[in-house]
Design a protein around this motif. Structure first.
Motif, short mmCIF file in Angstrom:
data_model
loop_
_atom_site.label_atom_id
_atom_site.label_comp_id
_atom_site.label_asym_id
_atom_site.label_seq_id
_atom_site.Cartn_x
_atom_site.Cartn_y
_atom_site.Cartn_z
N ASN A 128 0.90 -1.38 0.01
CA ASN A 128 -0.07 0.01 0.14
C ASN A 128 0.80 1.25 -0.08
OD1 ASN A 128 -2.96 -0.50 0.26
ND2 ASN A 128 -2.14 -2.32 1.90
N ARG A 129 2.04 1.19 0.47
CA ARG A 129 2.79 2.40 0.29
C ARG A 129 3.34 2.66 -1.02
NH1 ARG A 129 4.76 0.35 5.52
NH2 ARG A 129 6.14 -1.18 4.54
N VAL A 130 3.61 1.36 -1.85
CA VAL A 130 3.63 1.65 -3.27
C VAL A 130 2.68 2.06 -3.84
CG1 VAL A 130 4.61 0.25 -5.22
CG2 VAL A 130 5.45 -0.24 -3.13
N LEU A 131 1.65 1.59 -3.57
CA LEU A 131 0.25 2.05 -4.32
C LEU A 131 0.00 3.70 -3.94
CD1 LEU A 131 -2.56 1.56 -5.55
CD2 LEU A 131 -3.22 0.85 -3.50
N GLU A 132 0.25 4.11 -2.96
CA GLU A 132 0.03 5.58 -2.62
C GLU A 132 0.96 6.30 -3.19
OE1 GLU A 132 -0.11 8.35 1.64
OE2 GLU A 132 0.70 6.44 1.50
N ARG A 133 2.24 5.98 -3.52
CA ARG A 133 3.12 6.70 -4.15
C ARG A 133 2.79 6.51 -5.72
NH1 ARG A 133 7.03 4.27 -0.46
NH2 ARG A 133 7.42 2.74 -2.09
N ALA A 134 2.22 5.74 -6.31
CA ALA A 134 1.89 5.48 -7.64
C ALA A 134 0.57 6.55 -7.93
CB ALA A 134 1.45 4.04 -7.94
N LEU A 135 -0.35 6.41 -6.78
CA LEU A 135 -1.62 7.28 -6.82
C LEU A 135 -1.09 8.83 -6.86
CD1 LEU A 135 -4.02 5.27 -4.70
CD2 LEU A 135 -4.11 5.49 -7.21
N LYS A 154 0.10 9.71 -10.53
CA LYS A 154 -0.63 9.70 -11.57
C LYS A 154 -2.06 9.14 -11.19
CE LYS A 154 -1.50 7.66 -16.18
NZ LYS A 154 -1.06 6.88 -17.30
N ASN A 155 -3.01 10.37 -11.16
CA ASN A 155 -4.34 9.96 -10.65
C ASN A 155 -5.25 9.11 -11.70
OD1 ASN A 155 -7.15 10.49 -9.86
ND2 ASN A 155 -6.35 12.06 -8.24
N PRO A 156 -5.88 8.23 -11.12
CA PRO A 156 -6.63 7.39 -12.02
C PRO A 156 -7.81 8.03 -12.59
CG PRO A 156 -6.86 6.53 -9.80
CD PRO A 156 -6.01 7.80 -9.76
N SER A 157 -8.32 8.95 -11.94
CA SER A 157 -9.58 9.65 -12.24
C SER A 157 -9.64 10.18 -13.55
CB SER A 157 -10.13 10.77 -11.35
OG SER A 157 -10.29 10.08 -10.02
N GLN A 198 -11.56 6.06 -7.20
CA GLN A 198 -10.90 5.70 -5.87
C GLN A 198 -10.31 4.38 -5.74
OE1 GLN A 198 -13.75 6.77 -2.92
NE2 GLN A 198 -13.24 8.94 -3.22
N ILE A 199 -9.11 4.29 -5.53
CA ILE A 199 -8.32 2.70 -5.27
C ILE A 199 -7.97 2.96 -4.04
CG2 ILE A 199 -6.46 1.41 -6.01
CD1 ILE A 199 -6.43 2.31 -8.66
N ARG A 200 -8.58 2.23 -3.09
CA ARG A 200 -8.59 2.55 -1.50
C ARG A 200 -7.35 1.43 -0.85
NH1 ARG A 200 -14.53 2.29 -2.23
NH2 ARG A 200 -15.56 4.36 -2.00
N ARG A 247 -1.97 -1.22 -16.21
CA ARG A 247 -0.65 -1.26 -16.81
C ARG A 247 0.20 -0.55 -16.20
NH1 ARG A 247 -3.05 -2.78 -21.85
NH2 ARG A 247 -3.43 -0.64 -22.40
N TYR A 248 -0.11 0.95 -16.06
CA TYR A 248 0.78 1.89 -15.25
C TYR A 248 1.06 1.47 -13.77
CZ TYR A 248 1.60 5.70 -12.12
OH TYR A 248 2.00 6.60 -11.00
N LEU A 249 0.12 0.80 -13.02
CA LEU A 249 0.27 0.35 -11.85
C LEU A 249 1.23 -0.99 -11.85
CD1 LEU A 249 -3.06 0.30 -9.99
CD2 LEU A 249 -1.20 1.67 -9.45
N GLU A 250 1.24 -1.73 -12.90
CA GLU A 250 1.92 -2.85 -12.94
C GLU A 250 3.41 -2.44 -13.02
OE1 GLU A 250 2.37 -7.21 -15.27
OE2 GLU A 250 0.70 -5.68 -15.56
N ASN A 251 3.70 -1.46 -13.72
CA ASN A 251 5.02 -1.08 -14.06
C ASN A 251 5.30 -0.54 -12.83
OD1 ASN A 251 5.17 -1.72 -16.68
ND2 ASN A 251 4.15 0.04 -17.61
N ARG A 252 4.71 0.24 -12.15
CA ARG A 252 5.23 0.89 -10.59
C ARG A 252 5.59 0.03 -9.65
NH1 ARG A 252 4.90 6.58 -9.92
NH2 ARG A 252 5.94 5.68 -7.79
N PHE A 253 4.48 -1.14 -9.91
CA PHE A 253 4.77 -2.12 -8.64
C PHE A 253 6.11 -2.88 -8.89
CE2 PHE A 253 0.54 -2.78 -6.59
CZ PHE A 253 0.42 -1.58 -6.40
N ARG A 254 6.33 -3.24 -10.40
CA ARG A 254 7.49 -3.93 -10.71
C ARG A 254 8.76 -3.14 -10.58
NH1 ARG A 254 5.83 -4.98 -15.42
NH2 ARG A 254 5.06 -7.02 -14.84
N GLU A 255 8.71 -1.84 -10.66
CA GLU A 255 10.05 -0.89 -10.21
C GLU A 255 10.49 -1.06 -8.86
OE1 GLU A 255 9.19 3.03 -11.43
OE2 GLU A 255 8.93 2.50 -13.54
N GLU A 256 9.31 -1.39 -7.92
CA GLU A 256 9.48 -0.98 -6.68
C GLU A 256 9.61 -2.40 -5.77
OE1 GLU A 256 8.19 2.40 -4.30
OE2 GLU A 256 7.39 3.34 -6.50
#
Length: 451
Positions: A369-376, A379-382, A389-391, A419-428
């Motif tokens: 969730n720390r990685v998710l927060e930085r990704a959000l 880049k905002n998904p809206s 909202q990705i909670r 795909r953006y989230l997957e790439n961010r998760f893959r980086e971290e």
């Protein structure tokens, strides 16, 4: 001395999902009947059958149950409760069957809710997936919340039965006298076009350590499993005949050989796609690579016959070429080898093992969730006036890493953003070279569970 009672497998599900057809498939195509016995109640029947279990067979009792829900929807509670209770009380493993053609139904949701509370393994089996179109529909059933990967089969024609039997063997304790070392720690599918060197690669891996080469009885159209003992671990290498253009099929055998490769991918933990480094990448190989990734399987690209290409092409040039031919998957590793000479065969295999280890990792919810927060924040998904909202995120399983995202409305989350989230998760996160599987969950899913 009497032999111990066999392990019991109960097949559970709503009416007309194919429970009896699956029982008949296991009953008839899995070698022999040992002893048919009457069921405990009128709507249950059990038979003893032999299942292939690595280097031997095991006897199990398979119990078919009457369809859950053959009453008015509003009177389901007691009936469902009793059917599930009776079917699962003495079972060691539950096969929860659904119909992939019908999609998720309220009855499926009700059965799943009751099965999730059990302290014994439950395997979700998605039946009637007799075409590739329906294989893609399997992911919809993950919302039922059954732990582990669903298995797509066609009980009518036998598709997917090898994978199901393998999974049964994994979920049940080993048969008496069967050492744990015979349970494979890695299933590696070697796929590609014909004459790409797949069989040569299998032979290079086997050497003198090769233990067993066998085709599972009753599945003559499935891939051949080569069982290897390496470093104290049992490895299953799935050999395939190779793919070719449908326009060049000569007979039905070609059709089955082609589908064998795709089935091997679904069975495997990791896929090694071998291609001839001296020839351009074909559309068939591109499609196969995409299929592996879309099914969330780790993929290694094996540039075979590099001894013939070396001197004519630099490794960097091939890497650049592949990036243009396989866009969107720059994280898939490439290995240069010569299966015929044995050059870099071991290194390629070690790379497959590394990807298997990556896919077996589990990341803590806090870190995720720390990685998710930085990704959000980055880049905002809206978009288009919709507030997305990705909670929350949590990893619910491995092989592949399956990440559950809790959102306000999953219809608003685009594939591009995933795909953006997957790439961010893959980086971290420690999933640098493997695909991840994101599953969205919103309020509507919770409402369905409660109905």
């Amino acid at each position: 001395m009497s032999s111990p009672d066999p392990y019991r497998i109960a097949i559970v599900g709503r009416p007309n999902v194919g429970k009896s057809t699956l029982l008949n498939r296991l009953f008839g195509s899995r070698v022999s009947i040992v002893e048919p016995t009457a069921g405990v109640t009128r709507d249950r029947i059990g038979v003893r059958v032999e299942l292939p279990c690595y280097n031997r067979t095991r006897v199990v009792e398979v119990i078919d149950t009457g369809g859950i829900g053959i009453v008015d929807r509003h009177d389901l509670g007691p009936h469902v409760e009793e059917q599930v209770r009776v079917a699962t009380m003495a079972a060691d493993l539950i096969l929860f069957m659904v119909d992939v053609r019908d999609g998720v139904t309220p009855l499926d949701v009700e059965v799943a809710r009751r099965l999730r509370g059990l302290s014994k393994p439950v395997q979700l089996v998605c039946n009637k997936a007799d075409t590739e179109k329906f294989n893609w529909e399997v992911d919809a059933f993950r919302r039922l919340g059954i732990v582990g990967e669903p298995i797509a089969i066609s009980a009518q024609n036998g598709d997917g039965m090898v994978a199901l039997v393998e999974r049964i063997n994994e979920l049940l304790p080993p048969v008496e006298g069967e050492a744990e070392r015979f349970r494979p720690s890695l299933k590696l599918a070697i796929v590609g076009r014909r004459n790409a060197g797949k069989s040569t690669m299998v032979n290079a891996l086997a050497k003198e350590e090769r233990m067993i080469v066998s085709e599972i009885p009753g599945t003559t159209r499935d891939a051949v499993d080569v069982i290897l003992e390496r470093d104290g671990h049992t490895i299953v290498v799935i050999d395939t005949a190779g793919i070719k253009k449908k326009s060049s099929f000569d007979d039905p055998i070609d059709f089955f050989s082609d589908t064998r490769s795709y089935r091997a991918v679904r069975r495997a933990d990791v896929a090694l796609l071998l291609f001839d480094a001296t020839a351009p990448l074909s559309g068939l190989e591109k499609r196969l690579a995409r299929y592996v990734v879309d099914h969330h399987k780790p993929l290694v690209l094996g540039a075979n016959k590099w001894d013939l290409a070396r001197g004519k092409m630099e490794p960097e040039a091939l890497e650049t070429y592949l990036a243009t031919q396989l866009p969107g998957v720059p994280w898939v590793p490439l290995s240069f080898l010569s299966a015929k000479s044995g050059w870099h065969v071991e290194e390629t295999f070690r790379l497959c093992e590394e990807l298997f280890e990556q896919s077996s990792l589990r990341v803590g919810t806090g870190e995720l969730n720390r990685v998710l927060e930085r990704a959000l924040q980055a880049k905002n998904p809206s978009s288009k006036g919709h507030r997305v909202q990705i909670r929350y995120a949590t990893q619910v399983s491995e092989r592949p890493p399956r990440i559950l995202l809790f959102v306000n409305d999953k219809r608003l989350v685009t594939k591009d953003y995933l795909r953006y989230l997957e790439n961010r998760f893959r980086e971290e996160l420690p999933f640098k070279e493997i695909p991840m599987h994101f599953v969205l969950r919103d309020k509507q899913d919770a409402v369905l569970e409660e109905t």
